[in-house]
Design a protein around this motif. Structure first.
Motif, PDB file in Angstrom:
ATOM      1  N   ASN A   1       0.907  -2.591  -2.242  1.00  0.00           N
ATOM      2  CA  ASN A   1      -0.077  -1.620  -1.759  1.00  0.00           C
ATOM      3  C   ASN A   1      -0.854  -2.168  -0.572  1.00  0.00           C
ATOM      4  O   ASN A   1      -1.273  -1.415   0.308  1.00  0.00           O
ATOM      5  CB  ASN A   1      -1.042  -1.243  -2.890  1.00  0.00           C
ATOM      6  CG  ASN A   1      -0.361  -0.399  -3.953  1.00  0.00           C
ATOM      7  OD1 ASN A   1       0.687   0.185  -3.727  1.00  0.00           O
ATOM      8  ND2 ASN A   1      -0.976  -0.343  -5.126  1.00  0.00           N
TER       9      ASN A   1
ATOM     10  N   LEU B   1       1.090  -1.284   2.484  1.00  0.00           N
ATOM     11  CA  LEU B   1       0.955   0.138   2.816  1.00  0.00           C
ATOM     12  C   LEU B   1      -0.413   0.421   3.420  1.00  0.00           C
ATOM     13  O   LEU B   1      -0.542   1.189   4.380  1.00  0.00           O
ATOM     14  CB  LEU B   1       1.161   0.999   1.569  1.00  0.00           C
ATOM     15  CG  LEU B   1       2.598   1.141   1.057  1.00  0.00           C
ATOM     16  CD1 LEU B   1       2.617   1.896  -0.269  1.00  0.00           C
ATOM     17  CD2 LEU B   1       3.483   1.855   2.079  1.00  0.00           C
ATOM     18  N   ASN B   2      -1.448  -0.201   2.872  1.00  0.00           N
ATOM     19  CA  ASN B   2      -2.791  -0.017   3.418  1.00  0.00           C
ATOM     20  C   ASN B   2      -2.904  -0.573   4.831  1.00  0.00           C
ATOM     21  O   ASN B   2      -3.575   0.009   5.690  1.00  0.00           O
ATOM     22  CB  ASN B   2      -3.826  -0.695   2.509  1.00  0.00           C
ATOM     23  CG  ASN B   2      -4.138   0.138   1.277  1.00  0.00           C
ATOM     24  OD1 ASN B   2      -4.313   1.349   1.371  1.00  0.00           O
ATOM     25  ND2 ASN B   2      -4.209  -0.500   0.119  1.00  0.00           N
TER      26      ASN B   2
ATOM     27  N   LYS C   1      -2.586   8.660   4.754  1.00  0.00           N
ATOM     28  CA  LYS C   1      -1.816   8.136   3.627  1.00  0.00           C
ATOM     29  C   LYS C   1      -0.886   9.197   3.023  1.00  0.00           C
ATOM     30  O   LYS C   1       0.209   8.875   2.561  1.00  0.00           O
ATOM     31  CB  LYS C   1      -2.763   7.564   2.579  1.00  0.00           C
ATOM     32  CG  LYS C   1      -3.447   6.293   3.071  1.00  0.00           C
ATOM     33  CD  LYS C   1      -4.257   5.600   1.991  1.00  0.00           C
ATOM     34  CE  LYS C   1      -4.848   4.298   2.538  1.00  0.00           C
ATOM     35  NZ  LYS C   1      -5.587   3.540   1.503  1.00  0.00           N
TER      36      LYS C   1
ATOM     37  N   ARG D   1       3.136   9.001   2.570  1.00  0.00           N
ATOM     38  CA  ARG D   1       3.851   9.384   1.335  1.00  0.00           C
ATOM     39  C   ARG D   1       4.977  10.378   1.653  1.00  0.00           C
ATOM     40  O   ARG D   1       6.096  10.245   1.145  1.00  0.00           O
ATOM     41  CB  ARG D   1       2.867  10.004   0.332  1.00  0.00           C
ATOM     42  CG  ARG D   1       1.857   9.012  -0.229  1.00  0.00           C
ATOM     43  CD  ARG D   1       0.953   9.671  -1.259  1.00  0.00           C
ATOM     44  NE  ARG D   1      -0.025   8.714  -1.769  1.00  0.00           N
ATOM     45  CZ  ARG D   1      -1.316   8.690  -1.443  1.00  0.00           C
ATOM     46  NH1 ARG D   1      -1.799   9.601  -0.597  1.00  0.00           N
ATOM     47  NH2 ARG D   1      -2.116   7.783  -1.956  1.00  0.00           N
TER      48      ARG D   1
ATOM     49  N   GLU E   1      -5.978   6.292  -2.199  1.00  0.00           N
ATOM     50  CA  GLU E   1      -5.487   5.115  -2.907  1.00  0.00           C
ATOM     51  C   GLU E   1      -3.966   5.134  -3.079  1.00  0.00           C
ATOM     52  O   GLU E   1      -3.399   6.077  -3.630  1.00  0.00           O
ATOM     53  CB  GLU E   1      -6.144   5.019  -4.289  1.00  0.00           C
ATOM     54  CG  GLU E   1      -7.661   4.873  -4.239  1.00  0.00           C
ATOM     55  CD  GLU E   1      -8.102   3.633  -3.490  1.00  0.00           C
ATOM     56  OE1 GLU E   1      -7.443   2.594  -3.639  1.00  0.00           O
ATOM     57  OE2 GLU E   1      -9.094   3.723  -2.742  1.00  0.00           O
ATOM     58  N   PHE E   2      -3.317   4.087  -2.577  1.00  0.00           N
ATOM     59  CA  PHE E   2      -1.915   3.877  -2.912  1.00  0.00           C
ATOM     60  C   PHE E   2      -1.839   3.240  -4.297  1.00  0.00           C
ATOM     61  O   PHE E   2      -2.628   2.325  -4.609  1.00  0.00           O
ATOM     62  CB  PHE E   2      -1.239   2.949  -1.891  1.00  0.00           C
ATOM     63  CG  PHE E   2      -0.987   3.593  -0.554  1.00  0.00           C
ATOM     64  CD1 PHE E   2      -0.199   4.730  -0.459  1.00  0.00           C
ATOM     65  CD2 PHE E   2      -1.533   3.057   0.603  1.00  0.00           C
ATOM     66  CE1 PHE E   2       0.039   5.329   0.779  1.00  0.00           C
ATOM     67  CE2 PHE E   2      -1.301   3.639   1.844  1.00  0.00           C
ATOM     68  CZ  PHE E   2      -0.516   4.782   1.930  1.00  0.00           C
ATOM     69  N   LYS E   3      -0.897   3.684  -5.104  1.00  0.00           N
ATOM     70  CA  LYS E   3      -0.800   3.164  -6.475  1.00  0.00           C
ATOM     71  C   LYS E   3       0.600   2.656  -6.774  1.00  0.00           C
ATOM     72  O   LYS E   3       0.866   1.462  -6.710  1.00  0.00           O
ATOM     73  CB  LYS E   3      -1.243   4.243  -7.466  1.00  0.00           C
ATOM     74  CG  LYS E   3      -2.725   4.616  -7.306  1.00  0.00           C
ATOM     75  CD  LYS E   3      -3.112   5.777  -8.196  1.00  0.00           C
ATOM     76  CE  LYS E   3      -4.577   6.159  -7.952  1.00  0.00           C
ATOM     77  NZ  LYS E   3      -4.977   7.353  -8.734  1.00  0.00           N
TER      78      LYS E   3
ATOM     79  N   GLU F   1       3.579   4.015  -5.330  1.00  0.00           N
ATOM     80  CA  GLU F   1       4.518   4.643  -4.398  1.00  0.00           C
ATOM     81  C   GLU F   1       5.768   3.795  -4.170  1.00  0.00           C
ATOM     82  O   GLU F   1       6.892   4.308  -4.196  1.00  0.00           O
ATOM     83  CB  GLU F   1       3.830   4.917  -3.056  1.00  0.00           C
ATOM     84  CG  GLU F   1       2.890   6.115  -3.063  1.00  0.00           C
ATOM     85  CD  GLU F   1       1.498   5.792  -3.562  1.00  0.00           C
ATOM     86  OE1 GLU F   1       0.626   6.674  -3.514  1.00  0.00           O
ATOM     87  OE2 GLU F   1       1.292   4.641  -4.018  1.00  0.00           O
TER      88      GLU F   1
END
Length: 465
Positions: A31, A34-35, A56, A60, A72-74, A76
């Motif tokens: 994550n 990705l952030n 974000k 996705r 928030e990425f969790k 993915e």
């Protein structure tokens, strides 16, 4: 108008390209990564912290996932690693940009020609799924990123890197010329092999097989003046428009699947454990492969615009590559890409099958939504259309006019015609590759294609409502 959201169609592809580059090179593992990508996008295009949910969600979507509307990425990356397919719906709404659109009368309000969404300026478009035909008009018309189609490449990367999994690229007939005037189909094949595909096959080869099937169907069904036969080949917008809005006319439609579906079914029959990816000019094909009856034939759909960005992200220059040239399809199969191609191809086979036929094939070719709707309405109301074979294409110009092509329609049409004329095989009836495939599948004579056997089942879908 807010410039950070404008020209978002192009920005979206750059986001996708950066995502591909990082994932391919092993730089997206958590994550945190990705952030970091989201932060880079924010800074590159002048977005604010308030825009992070929007950014974000587009990451996705570019991964093939549903938008969530939060920052928030969790899980993915874990989902992508386990993905064997991209879920529905194909087209999704992303919050966070409609309020910045400067159009007093927004183009989204009128773009959907099927009344599939209800537009509310304050909330953005609402897509009514049972009406939506996934034509992609709304996606390409919105340049603020409020509507987007999922991109299906990231889950495919691990498959392409797995040497134990054969992955075939089935390329739509409209592909010719889409990656450069001087780029040959053989160079495209080489490029696809470089990124892990086992081989590239012209979908036009399977168009040749379906041409023969529809010619046989025409000869069986059109016996009298006034009989009308509708092709089902190629265009899911045409097929679904007929099915959803004109059920009586739909009864006259061929049960043949599209060349795309035929390519996937046949390749998987010939090559154990194979995966098949369709390279497409449009968005509607992404939805077609997810229809319950057709599911499993094609694993992923990548469109021309996306593939162009993939090559750029991976630093692959097609014009510098050696060409791996093969001649798979006839002229007839190759010109399926443009309006009138199906009609021309089927007519050549009808004339070969029954040269003395009294009732000749007389076609009506329509393209674009309004023309398709008009002829279906005429047929529904008993209007004499002065034809017994009807071909419909949802996009103006046919598949060469698809919403995810790289060149304009007139140029694409010219290049498709030239590529068709370059074929050493004039008509589907003359294509020895067709008979070779059919014999591998247990078919010894052309007529067996429409008999009750396994090949017939591979080439058909249900047309009962």
């Amino acid at each position: 108008m807010d410039n950070r959201f404008s020209d978002f169609q192009e920005k979206r592809m750059k986001i996708f390209g950066e995502l591909v580059r990082r994932y391919w090179n092993g730089k997206l593992k958590s994550n945190y990564d990705l952030n970091e990508l989201a932060q880079d996008i924010k800074e590159r295009y002048g977005f604010t912290d308030d825009d992070m949910p929007f950014i974000k969600d587009h990451i996705r979507i570019a991964m093939g996932l549903d938008p969530k509307g939060d920052s928030e990425f969790k899980d993915e990356l874990d989902i992508i690693k386990k993905s064997k397919e991209i879920g529905v719906p194909v087209i999704a709404r992303i919050q966070g940009s409609c309020e910045h659109c400067g159009h007093d009368s927004c183009r989204c309000e009128d773009v959907c020609k099927y009344e599939a969404h209800i537009y509310r300026k304050s909330e953005g478009p609402v897509i009514v799924e049972n009406k939506c035909l996934s034509c992609g008009e709304c996606v390409t018309a919105c340049d603020f990123g409020a509507i987007a189609d999922k991109i299906e490449f990231l889950p495919l990367i691990d498959l392409l890197k797995d040497s134990n999994t054969p992955v075939f690229a089935s390329v739509a007939p409209a592909v010719v010329g889409q990656f450069g005037d001087d780029v040959s189909m053989g160079q495209l094949r080489t490029a696809l092999k470089l990124i892990g595909f086992t081989d590239m096959v012209e979908t036009a080869l399977f168009a040749d097989i379906l041409t023969i099937r529809e010619a046989l169907e025409f000869n069986h069904q059109v016996k009298n003046e006034g009989d009308v036969f509708l092709t089902s080949c190629c265009c899911p917008v045409w097929f679904n428009l007929t099915k959803k809005q004109y059920p009586e006319v739909f009864k006259r439609m061929s049960p043949s699947v599209s060349p795309m579906i035929a390519s996937g079914r046949i390749l998987k029959k010939l090559y154990k454990d194979a995966k098949v990816v369709f390279i497409s000019p449009c968005i509607a094909k992404k939805a077609e492969v997810k229809e319950p009856e057709l599911k499993g034939a094609i694993d992923f759909v990548i469109n021309f615009r996306e593939l162009s960005e993939i090559f750029s992200a991976l630093d692959i220059h097609l014009k510098d590559l050696p060409g791996d040239e093969k001649d798979h399809a006839s002229m007839g199969g190759r010109i399926y890409a443009r309006t009138g191609g199906v009609s021309f191809s089927v007519k050549t086979v009808v004339n070969r099958l029954e040269p003395e036929r009294v009732i000749k094939l007389k076609s009506k070719r329509v393209d674009g939504v309004s023309a398709c709707n008009k002829i279906l309405s005429d047929l529904s109301n008993g209007v004499d259309i002065n034809a017994n074979f009807v071909e419909g294409m949802g996009c103006s110009g046919g598949c060469v006019g698809g919403p995810r092509t790289n060149i304009d329609v007139s140029k694409a049409t010219r290049m498709v015609n030239e590529f068709g004329e370059d074929s050493l095989i004039l008509t589907p009836f003359d294509n020895l590759n067709v008979m070779k495939i059919l014999k591998q599948l247990g078919i010894n004579t052309i007529e067996e294609i429409i008999e009750d056997n396994e090949v017939n089942r591979l080439l058909t879908r249900k047309t009962e409502l």
